[in-house]
Design a protein around this motif. Structure first.
Motif, PDB file in Angstrom:
ATOM      1  N   GLU A  24      11.400   7.720   4.197  1.00 54.99           N
ATOM      2  CA  GLU A  24      11.135   6.551   5.294  1.00 54.99           C
ATOM      3  C   GLU A  24      11.870   5.373   5.196  1.00 54.99           C
ATOM      4  O   GLU A  24      12.563   5.015   6.118  1.00 54.99           O
ATOM      5  CB  GLU A  24       9.750   6.487   5.478  1.00 54.99           C
ATOM      6  N   SER A  61      12.708  13.276   7.067  1.00 52.26           N
ATOM      7  CA  SER A  61      12.325  13.163   5.733  1.00 52.26           C
ATOM      8  C   SER A  61      12.289  14.353   5.119  1.00 52.26           C
ATOM      9  O   SER A  61      12.334  14.394   3.874  1.00 52.26           O
ATOM     10  CB  SER A  61      10.967  12.326   5.429  1.00 52.26           C
ATOM     11  N   TYR A  94      10.120   7.387  14.835  1.00 53.32           N
ATOM     12  CA  TYR A  94      10.007   6.845  13.471  1.00 53.32           C
ATOM     13  C   TYR A  94       8.616   6.295  13.124  1.00 53.32           C
ATOM     14  O   TYR A  94       8.673   5.522  12.316  1.00 53.32           O
ATOM     15  CB  TYR A  94      11.187   5.680  13.504  1.00 53.32           C
TER      16      TYR A  94
END
Length: 456
Positions: free
Chosen positions: A31, A188, A345
């Motif tokens: 991240e 990710s 996000y």
């Protein structure tokens, strides 16, 4: 569209399926390394008579590109012609009819994104002032016929222009007459990619509605609010659409590879030239049976090129591309990445956004996608209500996601302010196209050339 440069010495032949999956797997990032890449196109016109400048004319597209050297940009050439400029802020390139695009650098936060956009527009406006050139932030040329538009000297465009009429009636309009804003975002893991892909694909019609800005064709209202979005419905069914398989159990990198292997090819790039392979099979290429390169097998760069020739509503390469929005002016350029970063996000925001759409059927998703180009926020949503109602909920989730990210500028502001143009749209209930239609039917008196007063 992508700007191709010659491959380096390391360009291995593809010998295994693992090499086809590798670009997606290599896109996985922790991240902390997630970035935001924003692409935006604008229409270029001569202020004297509003014509779209050709590549070669004085102060035309070539000169616009070359004049960026004063700001430190460096030329990228194809067959001796400048087709793009490379710099710290990414790449400035030309679309098929001279639409000018910035493919921005991968940045950490939206403050940087908006600063990058501001620098770019300041530079091109300075060049434009000296050349008598202006820029429009719209989803489509409001007044130009195809015949009135120039063609830029890129090899892949020549192939696509020949091929488009074979597979759809509106592909040439897509190439020549439209502009978009796009956002590229990271993931990710494979599971994270899948959830982001599904959520963004289901909500892509909402982005289309909020940014709908292409309601005129050849000087008259065309009956749509996002005609650019409608154009994609009859461009090429083999490489566009809502990708039902993304929502199927077991979707992941392998399934996307299968999809891309079934997407017909456009070209192969060899020795600085594009070889027409339109309609041919990449599966045949893997076997060394491509008719235009008999006995030759694809390299890693060939596969990367091929990944750039599919145009679904969301596209996977080594990142996810959000592809639903019409072009627009400066403040809405910053709003699109804000919308998607807030949703994708932050894990809580992503979970909440997926919860809103996870029970929709594929038929419901397709119905929404097909109704939005005409109706925008007035489209019906699954379960009852209008897309406008969903927009309020989704914007609230996005805002919370941005607040949770807590990416602050030097004044201590977080990123939520970049959603304000979308808040205004939802509050008014009118998308940008409807505001332009009001002007056209009101104070403009049916004179579409007044839209040039709305330029950057």
């Amino acid at each position: 569209m992508s700007t191709r440069e010659a491959s380096g010495a390391e360009d291995p032949i593809i010998e295994s399926r693992d090499q086809l999956v590798a670009p997606m797997q290599k896109g996985e990032k922790p991240e902390a390394a997630w970035r935001i890449g924003t692409e935006h196109e604008k229409l270029v016109y001569k202020r004297s008579d509003f014509h779209a400048p050709s590549y070669d004319e004085p102060c035309g597209i070539r000169d616009m590109l070359l004049n960026l050297q004063r700001f430190g940009w460096e030329p990228i050439e194809e067959n001796g012609k400048v087709i793009a400029m490379r710099g710290d802020d990414g790449t400035v390139s030309l679309e098929p009819a001279g639409q000018l695009e910035l493919s921005g650098a991968p940045l950490e936060n939206l403050h940087q994104t908006c600063a990058e956009t501001g620098r770019h527009l300041t530079q091109v406006k300075e060049i434009g002032e000296a050349c008598g050139v202006g820029f429009l932030g719209l989803g489509m040329w409001p007044d130009k016929t195809r015949a009135e538009l120039p063609i830029m000297p890129k090899g892949r465009y020549e192939i696509m222009l020949r091929h488009m009429p074979r597979v759809g009636s509106l592909g040439l309009d897509m190439m020549l007459r439209t502009c978009t804003i796009q956002v590229n975002l990271d993931y990710s893991s494979e599971a994270d990619m899948v959830k982001k892909f599904r959520t963004s694909l289901a909500l892509q019609p909402l982005a289309t509605a909020l940014f709908a800005n292409s309601s005129f064709t050849e000087g008259k209202p065309n009956g749509f609010l996002s005609y650019r979005s409608h154009i994609w419905s009859d461009t090429d069914p083999h490489r566009t659409g809502m990708l039902p398989f993304v929502f199927e159990e077991g979707f992941g990198y392998e399934r996307y590879v299968d999809y891309m292997l079934d997407v017909p090819m456009y070209f192969v790039y060899r020795d600085g030239k594009y070889i027409d392979a339109a309609g041919l099979s990449f599966r045949d290429f893997l076997k060394g049976e491509l008719s235009v390169l008999p006995g030759e097998k694809p390299t890693q760069s060939d596969w990367w090129d091929h990944l750039s020739t599919a145009f679904p509503e969301v596209r996977l390469k080594s990142f996810l591309e959000m592809r639903g929005a019409d072009g627009g002016p400066w403040n809405r350029i910053c709003a699109l990445p804000a919308f998607w970063v807030g949703l994708l996000y932050d894990q809580s925001a992503l979970d909440a956004a997926w919860d809103l759409v996870k029970d929709w059927t594929m038929d419901q998703r397709e119905t929404l996608r097909s109704s939005v180009p005409r109706l925008a926020l007035d489209a019906d949503i699954p379960g009852g209500g209008k897309l406008l109602d969903l927009a309020r909920d989704v914007l609230a989730i996005s805002r919370q996601g941005l607040a949770s990210r807590a990416r602050l500028n030097s004044s201590g502001d977080n990123e939520t302010g970049f959603l304000e143009p979308l808040d205004e749209i939802v509050e008014s209930g009118k998308v940008p196209a409807q505001l332009l239609l009001d002007l056209y039917n009101g104070e403009w008196g049916g004179d579409i050339t007044r839209v040039y007063e709305q330029s950057f």
